[in-house]
Design a protein around this motif. Sequence first.
Motif, mmCIF file in Angstrom:
data_model
loop_
_atom_site.group_PDB
_atom_site.id
_atom_site.type_symbol
_atom_site.label_atom_id
_atom_site.label_comp_id
_atom_site.label_asym_id
_atom_site.label_seq_id
_atom_site.Cartn_x
_atom_site.Cartn_y
_atom_site.Cartn_z
ATOM 1 N N PHE A 71 -3.876 0.603 39.055
ATOM 2 C CA PHE A 71 -2.581 1.283 38.944
ATOM 3 C C PHE A 71 -1.649 0.808 40.055
ATOM 4 C CE2 PHE A 71 -3.134 4.278 42.502
ATOM 5 C CZ PHE A 71 -4.507 4.207 42.686
ATOM 6 N N SER A 143 1.010 1.234 30.001
ATOM 7 C CA SER A 143 1.649 1.688 31.239
ATOM 8 C C SER A 143 3.122 2.020 30.990
ATOM 9 C CB SER A 143 1.536 0.620 32.327
ATOM 10 O OG SER A 143 0.193 0.206 32.443
ATOM 11 N N PRO A 188 -2.215 10.305 35.955
ATOM 12 C CA PRO A 188 -2.880 9.000 35.819
ATOM 13 C C PRO A 188 -4.379 9.076 36.048
ATOM 14 C CG PRO A 188 -1.376 9.021 37.711
ATOM 15 C CD PRO A 188 -1.324 10.381 37.109
#
Length: 440
Positions: A71, A143, A188
């Motif tokens: 990430f 994403s 996330p």
Amino acid sequence: MAYGGAAVGGMSSIPSSTSIRQVKLDKESELRIEVGIDSPLKLRLVNGTAEIFGTELPPEIWISFPPRLKFAVFTWSSATIEMDGVTETDYTADETPMISYVNVHAVLEGRRSRAKAASTDDPGSSQGPRVIVIGPTDSGKSSLSAMLLSWAAKQGWKPTFVDLDIGQGSIIIPGCIAATPVEMPIDPVEGIPLEMSLVYYFGHPTPSANADLYKVLVKELSQILERQFAGNAESRAAGMVINTMGWVEGLGYELLLHSIDTLNANVVLVIGQDKLCSMLKDVLRKKPNVDVVKLQKSGGVVSRNAKVRQKARGFRIREYFYGLTNDLSPHSNVANFSDLHVYKVGGGPQAPRSALPIGAEPTADPTRLVPVNINRDVLHVVLAVSYAKEPSEIISSNVAGFIYVMDIDVQRKTITYLAPSLGELPSKYLIMGSLTWVET
Ligand SMILES: Nc1ncnc2c1ncn2[C@@H]1O[C@H](COP(=O)(O)OP(=O)(O)OP(=O)(O)O)[C@@H](O)[C@H]1O
């Protein structure tokens, strides 16, 4: 990638080690991280503001990120981040496509507001943006979808997330097409809450196994969504964000066009491929209300080879039953073979050659139900539990969830399976695809 939940920070704890590293991020830059493969990474925002794929980090709270997660922590202004733990890689980057992504968000916001203000009697103008995100594998589609959804949710909208990516499956497990309203910025770490999701089981990680069935299921999903939008002006105005598969050539391309058409997408975002973008512009020219926009791929997107993808599918299935941090307690149950009816969908000729006109070739029926005799072949298979009340409803029914076949006793004719919760299955009709998993 797994994402969802209410807010980042569900797994906070104070790190014990003294190996804390501090990273300062300048305006519009990001810290790209791949967590180590064996242990989690703890991270906190010390000052400034920062977000992960559109979801803001809370100040001062240590958050634990599971092994292998990849990430970026991005800041619009500036931020100081602290990390404690092992990473595969971590580095900062100041070249990102984030400005262009947030500009798209701003345009979508305008359309949502206009849709909200329009009379609900006018189905055309009261419909918010239906965005479809397209691009090759590992271009950052999931994403970008997460960012667009989280930014919208932060501003009070409840957009619908539609995930057509059967290869990875960010809503539930691979092999599914699914939709869910996103009411809060996506966590996330924890993933999207499953409670409201509408799931259809295709059963395979690639559409080539039965492309026509894939189309049928996309159509089923779209019909339910249209009905929901017709009765809910708020979600109609918020619109949809549709994530797609990374197969953009040949049959993959044909299925993308089918999805654009079936879900009535009116904003097509193409990440990182000029050729694909111009092909889509050409073919969609006859639909003047559809905008095709090319976006740059982020240099942070991590490529995954076939083996890594295969492993990721296994992790996703494990996560469904056990939770990301073993926080769920699935139950093992025993049933008699006769209690369960397992079906495969598709395959086999529709009619025997002898029943066809002379010269005609038998064609496979993509929605043909084939009863499966329960035997050792069903061991380690993931089965979807259909909401169907009778076999004829299986194709058009969504699924309640999944079970995993742990053991088959051919002598006693019993099947031991793992289910996410205790109690009877909501239906005795189960769908079998090619998705298997070996519990580790
Ligand atoms: N800016 C970034 N920095 C670090 N990692 C990133 C960044 N953007 C994306 N990633 C990671 O790269 C991986 C691939 O990205 P993503 O899943 O968004 O691509 P995708 O196009 O949806 O892939 P697929 O076609 O397989 O579904 C993911 O693990 C994601 O978390």
